[in-house]
Design a protein around this motif. Structure first.
Motif, PDB file in Angstrom:
ATOM      1  N   UNK A 338      35.890  38.084  27.221  1.00 22.81           N
ATOM      2  CA  UNK A 338      36.508  37.589  25.998  1.00 22.81           C
ATOM      3  C   UNK A 338      37.931  37.093  26.250  1.00 22.81           C
ATOM      4  N   UNK A 339      38.458  37.375  27.447  1.00 19.69           N
ATOM      5  CA  UNK A 339      39.837  37.003  27.792  1.00 19.69           C
ATOM      6  C   UNK A 339      39.876  36.412  29.194  1.00 19.69           C
ATOM      7  N   UNK A 340      40.864  35.570  29.427  1.00 17.09           N
ATOM      8  CA  UNK A 340      41.090  35.053  30.788  1.00 17.09           C
ATOM      9  C   UNK A 340      42.548  34.653  30.931  1.00 17.09           C
ATOM     10  N   UNK A 341      42.998  34.686  32.171  1.00 17.64           N
ATOM     11  CA  UNK A 341      44.359  34.267  32.503  1.00 17.64           C
ATOM     12  C   UNK A 341      44.326  33.597  33.870  1.00 17.64           C
ATOM     13  N   UNK A 342      45.152  32.578  34.043  1.00 18.46           N
ATOM     14  CA  UNK A 342      45.177  31.842  35.315  1.00 18.46           C
ATOM     15  C   UNK A 342      46.457  32.170  36.075  1.00 18.46           C
ATOM     16  N   UNK A 343      46.353  32.233  37.402  1.00 13.68           N
ATOM     17  CA  UNK A 343      47.551  32.431  38.220  1.00 13.68           C
ATOM     18  C   UNK A 343      48.189  31.081  38.531  1.00 13.68           C
ATOM     19  N   UNK A 344      49.224  31.079  39.363  1.00 15.29           N
ATOM     20  CA  UNK A 344      49.972  29.852  39.659  1.00 15.29           C
ATOM     21  C   UNK A 344      49.136  28.828  40.427  1.00 15.29           C
ATOM     22  N   UNK A 345      48.060  29.276  41.035  1.00 21.02           N
ATOM     23  CA  UNK A 345      47.214  28.372  41.807  1.00 21.02           C
ATOM     24  C   UNK A 345      45.981  27.905  41.031  1.00 21.02           C
ATOM     25  N   UNK A 346      45.929  28.280  39.753  1.00 19.60           N
ATOM     26  CA  UNK A 346      44.810  27.838  38.931  1.00 19.60           C
ATOM     27  C   UNK A 346      43.574  28.708  39.023  1.00 19.60           C
ATOM     28  N   UNK A 347      43.679  29.866  39.666  1.00 17.98           N
ATOM     29  CA  UNK A 347      42.546  30.796  39.740  1.00 17.98           C
ATOM     30  C   UNK A 347      42.508  31.639  38.474  1.00 17.98           C
ATOM     31  N   UNK A 348      41.342  31.723  37.857  1.00 16.55           N
ATOM     32  CA  UNK A 348      41.212  32.460  36.608  1.00 16.55           C
ATOM     33  C   UNK A 348      40.693  33.875  36.833  1.00 16.55           C
ATOM     34  N   UNK A 349      41.200  34.786  36.008  1.00 22.71           N
ATOM     35  CA  UNK A 349      40.797  36.190  36.048  1.00 22.71           C
ATOM     36  C   UNK A 349      40.343  36.579  34.644  1.00 22.71           C
ATOM     37  N   UNK A 350      39.216  37.297  34.584  1.00 22.71           N
ATOM     38  CA  UNK A 350      38.562  37.539  33.302  1.00 22.71           C
ATOM     39  C   UNK A 350      38.539  39.023  32.954  1.00 22.71           C
ATOM     40  N   UNK A 351      38.509  39.273  31.645  1.00 28.72           N
ATOM     41  CA  UNK A 351      38.482  40.657  31.159  1.00 28.72           C
ATOM     42  C   UNK A 351      37.645  40.726  29.884  1.00 28.72           C
ATOM     43  N   UNK A 352      37.105  41.924  29.646  1.00 31.32           N
ATOM     44  CA  UNK A 352      36.314  42.129  28.427  1.00 31.32           C
ATOM     45  C   UNK A 352      37.137  42.787  27.329  1.00 31.32           C
ATOM     46  N   UNK A 353      38.240  43.429  27.710  1.00 36.11           N
ATOM     47  CA  UNK A 353      39.086  44.093  26.709  1.00 36.11           C
ATOM     48  C   UNK A 353      40.505  43.566  26.788  1.00 36.11           C
ATOM     49  N   UNK A 354      41.226  43.716  25.690  1.00 37.50           N
ATOM     50  CA  UNK A 354      42.609  43.217  25.643  1.00 37.50           C
ATOM     51  C   UNK A 354      43.500  44.004  26.585  1.00 37.50           C
ATOM     52  N   UNK A 355      43.239  45.308  26.712  1.00 43.18           N
ATOM     53  CA  UNK A 355      44.044  46.142  27.607  1.00 43.18           C
ATOM     54  C   UNK A 355      43.891  45.674  29.055  1.00 43.18           C
ATOM     55  N   UNK A 356      42.661  45.420  29.469  1.00 44.59           N
ATOM     56  CA  UNK A 356      42.432  44.925  30.831  1.00 44.59           C
ATOM     57  C   UNK A 356      43.070  43.543  31.022  1.00 44.59           C
ATOM     58  N   UNK A 357      43.040  42.769  29.968  1.00 48.48           N
ATOM     59  CA  UNK A 357      43.643  41.432  30.021  1.00 48.48           C
ATOM     60  C   UNK A 357      45.154  41.533  30.270  1.00 48.48           C
ATOM     61  N   UNK A 358      45.828  42.429  29.559  1.00 47.51           N
ATOM     62  CA  UNK A 358      47.269  42.591  29.738  1.00 47.51           C
ATOM     63  C   UNK A 358      47.597  43.040  31.166  1.00 47.51           C
ATOM     64  N   UNK A 359      46.761  43.894  31.716  1.00 47.76           N
ATOM     65  CA  UNK A 359      46.963  44.329  33.094  1.00 47.76           C
ATOM     66  C   UNK A 359      46.867  43.161  34.062  1.00 47.76           C
ATOM     67  N   UNK A 360      45.880  42.299  33.833  1.00 48.81           N
ATOM     68  CA  UNK A 360      45.723  41.105  34.680  1.00 48.81           C
ATOM     69  C   UNK A 360      46.910  40.153  34.538  1.00 48.81           C
ATOM     70  N   UNK A 361      47.382  40.017  33.297  1.00 49.56           N
ATOM     71  CA  UNK A 361      48.547  39.139  33.071  1.00 49.56           C
ATOM     72  C   UNK A 361      49.737  39.627  33.893  1.00 49.56           C
ATOM     73  N   UNK A 362      49.991  40.914  33.877  1.00 47.80           N
ATOM     74  CA  UNK A 362      51.105  41.483  34.661  1.00 47.80           C
ATOM     75  C   UNK A 362      50.922  41.246  36.156  1.00 47.80           C
ATOM     76  N   UNK A 363      49.680  41.291  36.592  1.00 44.92           N
ATOM     77  CA  UNK A 363      49.408  41.142  38.016  1.00 44.92           C
ATOM     78  C   UNK A 363      49.550  39.693  38.496  1.00 44.92           C
ATOM     79  N   UNK A 364      49.083  38.736  37.728  1.00 39.41           N
ATOM     80  CA  UNK A 364      49.046  37.352  38.206  1.00 39.41           C
ATOM     81  C   UNK A 364      50.249  36.523  37.777  1.00 39.41           C
ATOM     82  N   UNK A 365      50.975  36.991  36.779  1.00 37.81           N
ATOM     83  CA  UNK A 365      52.130  36.220  36.328  1.00 37.81           C
ATOM     84  C   UNK A 365      53.417  36.828  36.873  1.00 37.81           C
TER      85      UNK A 365
END
Length: 365
Positions: A338-365
């Motif tokens: 339900x969520x995704x975020x892209x890093x600086x190289x255009x690679x996308x990372x996906x999550x099913x929950x908002x909490x997991x999404x925020x964790x990914x955002x911190x990691x890739x941004x």
């Protein structure tokens, strides 16, 4: 001597004389025009010959000396007279004197030797050089490339950079251009035809303008939208307009081929559950210059295109999607994301929950 020369030049630039010569040459001159033409003093005739073969000789190949101006493609249509050609050359800023162009053509016997076709020219040319290009130069086949994901404004700027159109004219036409019934009329859209100009490599020969180029791109889109694609959209309860709008978001969000059906699935799921799409490209579409990262204040812009502030699709497409993005919407992936975020190289990372999404955002941004 200066006064005599000035008098002869005034004589040569006389519009009535030019028309008389043209009429007599075509065999349609009135008795008065013939009297004017054949009553030219011998000295003036001698001067004309000197001007023709000494002062303004044609070399047999374009000289194009001096600083070049803005590139312009100019089309000579079959049957155009040198007067019509000179008028259009002057109107487009290619030459500064249509009379001088006319005299150069007439006195050198090239009025019937201008070739039909499209020529690469530029503003600020000498009438002699312009004529040499049209007589001795090669016609061109124009090629331009519109990448996937280009907006109307980017298309207009690309075509203007290639010397094909005026960007403002192209964008003005795009505001209300609806070539097919599926290009729906919605309020607040910036350009009616946004998304429906297919990104591709195009070739043009012969006469063209912003209207013809836009029509050619729209016809290409309609041809690429196959019956199977239209039938599949109907099965999904999507209008063609909704399909293209969604595909434009996928086009702007997906950097890699494998991401397209996953992102399409996420957007379709958000629409189904009434969740805002929160697509950064819809906000970027509102900005004069794109940003690497949107600021929180950007997501608060008051606009129907802001998918952070509004539930559902934006008023219309934000770019021209390619076939891959259209097919991604028509055949989305089957995931729980339900969520995704892209890093600086255009690679996308996906999550099913908002909490997991925020964790990914911190990691890739």
């Amino acid at each position: 001597m200066k006064e005599s020369l000035r008098g002869v030049l005034d004589f040569l630039n006389n519009d009535g004389l030019r028309k008389a010569l043209d009429a007599v040459y075509r065999g349609k001159g009135t008795p008065m025009q013939k009297k004017i033409v054949f009553g030219i003093p011998a000295l003036a005739v001698l001067f004309i010959l000197i001007v023709a073969f000494v002062i303004i000789p044609l070399s047999g190949s374009p000289s194009h000396t001096g600083e070049r101006g803005t590139p312009i493609y100019f089309t000579v249509r079959p049957g155009m007279s040198v007067s019509e050609i000179g008028k259009e050359l002057h109107e487009r800023g290619i030459i500064d004197s249509e009379r001088k162009f006319w005299w150069t053509a007439k006195l050198n016997g090239f009025e019937n030797k201008v070739k039909s076709g499209t020529f690469a020219m530029h503003t600020g040319m000498e009438p002699r050089d312009a004529l040499e290009t049209l007589v001795y130069g090669n016609t061109v086949v124009l090629r331009f490339v519109i990448p996937e994901g280009f907006s109307v404004r980017e298309i207009a700027e690309r075509l203007a950079d290639d010397g094909l159109v005026n960007a403002d004219d192209f964008m003005a036409r795009a505001k209300n251009y609806r070539p097919y019934p599926y290009v729906e009329k919605h309020e607040d859209v910036r350009y009616a035809v946004e998304g429906f100009l297919f990104p591709d490599t195009y070739e043009i020969n012969g006469e063209f303008d912003a209207a013809r180029i836009m029509e050619m791109m729209a016809v290409n889109f309609d041809r690429r939208l196959t019956k199977d694609m239209r039938d599949r959209a109907k099965e999904m309860n999507l209008s063609i307009y909704e399909l293209v709008t969604l595909a434009s978001l996928v086009e702007k969000e997906a950097y890699h081929e494998e991401d397209r059906p996953i992102i399409a699935q996420i957007f379709l799921k958000r629409l189904r559950i009434g969740m805002p799409l929160q697509a950064d490209p819809t906000v970027q579409y509102l900005l004069n210059e794109p940003k690497e990262d949107l600021l929180y204040k950007d997501t608060e812009i008051d606009s129907p295109y802001n998918t952070y502030q509004n539930v559902g699709l934006p008023p219309g497409p934000i770019a021209s999607p390619g076939t891959a993005s259209l097919n991604a919407v028509l055949h989305p992936a089957d995931t729980d994301y339900l969520y995704f975020v892209a890093d600086r190289n255009g690679n996308n990372y996906y999550a099913t929950s908002y909490e997991d999404h925020l964790t990914l955002v911190d990691q890739v941004r």
